[in-house]
Write an enzyme that holds these catalytic residues in place. Structure first.
Site, mmCIF file in Angstrom:
data_model
loop_
_atom_site.group_PDB
_atom_site.id
_atom_site.type_symbol
_atom_site.label_atom_id
_atom_site.label_comp_id
_atom_site.label_asym_id
_atom_site.label_seq_id
_atom_site.Cartn_x
_atom_site.Cartn_y
_atom_site.Cartn_z
ATOM 1 N N ASP A 1 -11.724 17.976 17.020
ATOM 2 C CA ASP A 1 -12.633 17.621 15.928
ATOM 3 C C ASP A 1 -11.900 16.846 14.849
ATOM 4 O OD1 ASP A 1 -14.825 18.803 17.001
ATOM 5 O OD2 ASP A 1 -14.660 20.661 15.856
ATOM 6 N N LYS B 1 -16.669 15.273 13.978
ATOM 7 C CA LYS B 1 -17.944 15.484 13.303
ATOM 8 C C LYS B 1 -17.718 15.325 11.817
ATOM 9 C CE LYS B 1 -19.284 19.046 16.487
ATOM 10 N NZ LYS B 1 -18.921 20.426 16.607
ATOM 11 N N MET C 1 -18.091 24.243 3.548
ATOM 12 C CA MET C 1 -19.058 23.138 3.628
ATOM 13 C C MET C 1 -20.004 23.124 2.427
ATOM 14 S SD MET C 1 -19.970 23.500 7.670
ATOM 15 C CE MET C 1 -19.954 25.280 7.649
HETATM 16 C C1 SAM Z 1 -17.289 23.154 10.065
HETATM 17 S S1 SAM Z 1 -16.406 24.178 8.967
HETATM 18 C C2 SAM Z 1 -15.116 24.687 10.021
HETATM 19 C C3 SAM Z 1 -14.394 25.906 9.528
HETATM 20 C C4 SAM Z 1 -13.241 26.283 10.414
HETATM 21 N N1 SAM Z 1 -13.697 26.700 11.722
HETATM 22 C C5 SAM Z 1 -12.373 27.387 9.806
HETATM 23 O O1 SAM Z 1 -12.343 28.492 10.345
HETATM 24 O O2 SAM Z 1 -11.736 27.118 8.783
HETATM 25 C C6 SAM Z 1 -15.654 22.978 7.924
HETATM 26 C C7 SAM Z 1 -15.386 23.495 6.523
HETATM 27 O O3 SAM Z 1 -14.253 24.339 6.516
HETATM 28 C C8 SAM Z 1 -13.567 24.205 5.289
HETATM 29 N N2 SAM Z 1 -12.195 23.753 5.567
HETATM 30 C C9 SAM Z 1 -11.625 23.622 6.771
HETATM 31 N N3 SAM Z 1 -10.338 23.271 6.664
HETATM 32 C C10 SAM Z 1 -10.085 23.161 5.338
HETATM 33 C C11 SAM Z 1 -8.929 22.832 4.574
HETATM 34 N N4 SAM Z 1 -7.764 22.532 5.159
HETATM 35 N N5 SAM Z 1 -9.033 22.808 3.230
HETATM 36 C C12 SAM Z 1 -10.198 23.105 2.626
HETATM 37 N N6 SAM Z 1 -11.319 23.443 3.304
HETATM 38 C C13 SAM Z 1 -11.264 23.484 4.636
HETATM 39 C C14 SAM Z 1 -14.354 23.200 4.452
HETATM 40 O O4 SAM Z 1 -15.268 23.927 3.671
HETATM 41 C C15 SAM Z 1 -15.060 22.421 5.522
HETATM 42 O O5 SAM Z 1 -16.214 21.787 5.017
#
Ligand code: SAM
Length: 261
Positions: A38, A60, A174
């Site tokens: 992704d 995505k 998100m």
């Molecule tokens: C589709 S979700 C996926 C979450 C992922 N599976 C997890 O466990 O962290 C995507 C959201 O995760 C958060 N996110 C993921 N990685 C991040 C990072 N390195 N820093 C800040 N937010 C993060 C943000 O809110 C982003 O919009």
């Protein structure tokens, strides 16, 4: 019944720092035939994939899915059926807002072998990076992970009364597009407008940016920011412990504590 020798590993890549990969994830990356990843997986982690391994980006973006989920599902089934060892690499943990469970259901339906390899979710990575405990005696007796974005951009339909608990840490994934609405509803349902908020963008990577603020100002502060990347909100008294916290002008109303400093 599973058929063929192919297998799909639904692997969590963690929040971005390659050192936060599990040993199992790192080992699988090195031995995979193909890595399907992704957009959220950090470039530093993609760099760990050996040069000869096929890489397929099915990136995505919020409200824009270049490869529809249905096609990703079919791709995984096809690759596994051609006896490949497939690493399906997802940011954070594959089962936390990652649609990993939807892919697992599809793989089961098609009789494809799979394994889940958990990863450090953004909440844990971002909070630890700023010395914020998600629970802390006297400050937070629990933590809730929430999505700040609904399917087809529908209005968020949460139990706001239940969420507006000053003793619970809320972590919003998100949530950038809806943070004004989220903050407003939490205040309307009883959370203090002065409740601390830590906002982290690109947490645990070289590109990390963050700010500390309070509920009443979080939407304006994020709008003024130059954040470019995934953003996470940590709302609750524990956010007042963030090591990035700087003393602020009393007239701004911002918090000015750094209890862990
Ligand atoms: C589709 S979700 C996926 C979450 C992922 N599976 C997890 O466990 O962290 C995507 C959201 O995760 C958060 N996110 C993921 N990685 C991040 C990072 N390195 N820093 C800040 N937010 C993060 C943000 O809110 C982003 O919009």
């Amino acid at each position: 019944m599973p058929n063929g020798n192919g297998c799909v590993y639904l692997v969590g890549a963690g929040p971005g720092d390659p050192d936060l990969l599990t040993q199992k994830a790192a080992r699988l990356l090195k031995s995979a035939d193909v890595v399907v990843f992704d957009r959220l997986v950090s470039p530093e982690i993609i760099d760990l994939v050996p040069a000869g391994t096929a890489r397929l980006c099915v990136g995505k973006e919020p409200s824009h899915h270049p490869v529809p989920q249905e096609e990703i599902n079919q791709l995984l089934v096809r690759l596994a059926r051609s006896n490949r060892k497939v690493v399906r690499l997802k940011g954070g943990d594959p089962f936390i807002f990652g649609r990993g469970s939807e892919e697992a259901i599809e793989l089961t339906r098609h009789g494809v072998r799979f394994e889940i390899v958990p990863g450090i979710t953004a909440a844990q990575g971002c909070s630890a990076a700023h010395h914020v405990p998600l629970t802390h005696r006297g400050l937070a007796t629990g933590v809730r992970y929430l999505t700040g974005h609904c399917r087809q951009d529908l209005e968020l339909d949460f139990d706001w009364q239940g969420l507006a608990d000053p003793d619970t840490t809320l972590v919003v994934y998100m949530g950038r597009a809806n943070i004004a609405d989220i903050a407003n509803k939490l205040v309307v349902h009883g959370l203090s407008p002065d409740m601390p908020v830590l906002v982290v963008c690109n947490g645990t990577t070289q590109r990390e940016q963050c700010l500390t603020t309070v509920l009443s100002r979080v939407a304006a502060d994020v709008a003024d920011s130059k954040f470019d990347g995934p953003v996470l909100f940590i709302i609750g008294k524990v956010a007042g412990l963030a090591k990035v916290m700087e003393p602020r002008d009393e007239t701004t109303g911002d918090i000015a504590v750094n209890a862990l400093a």
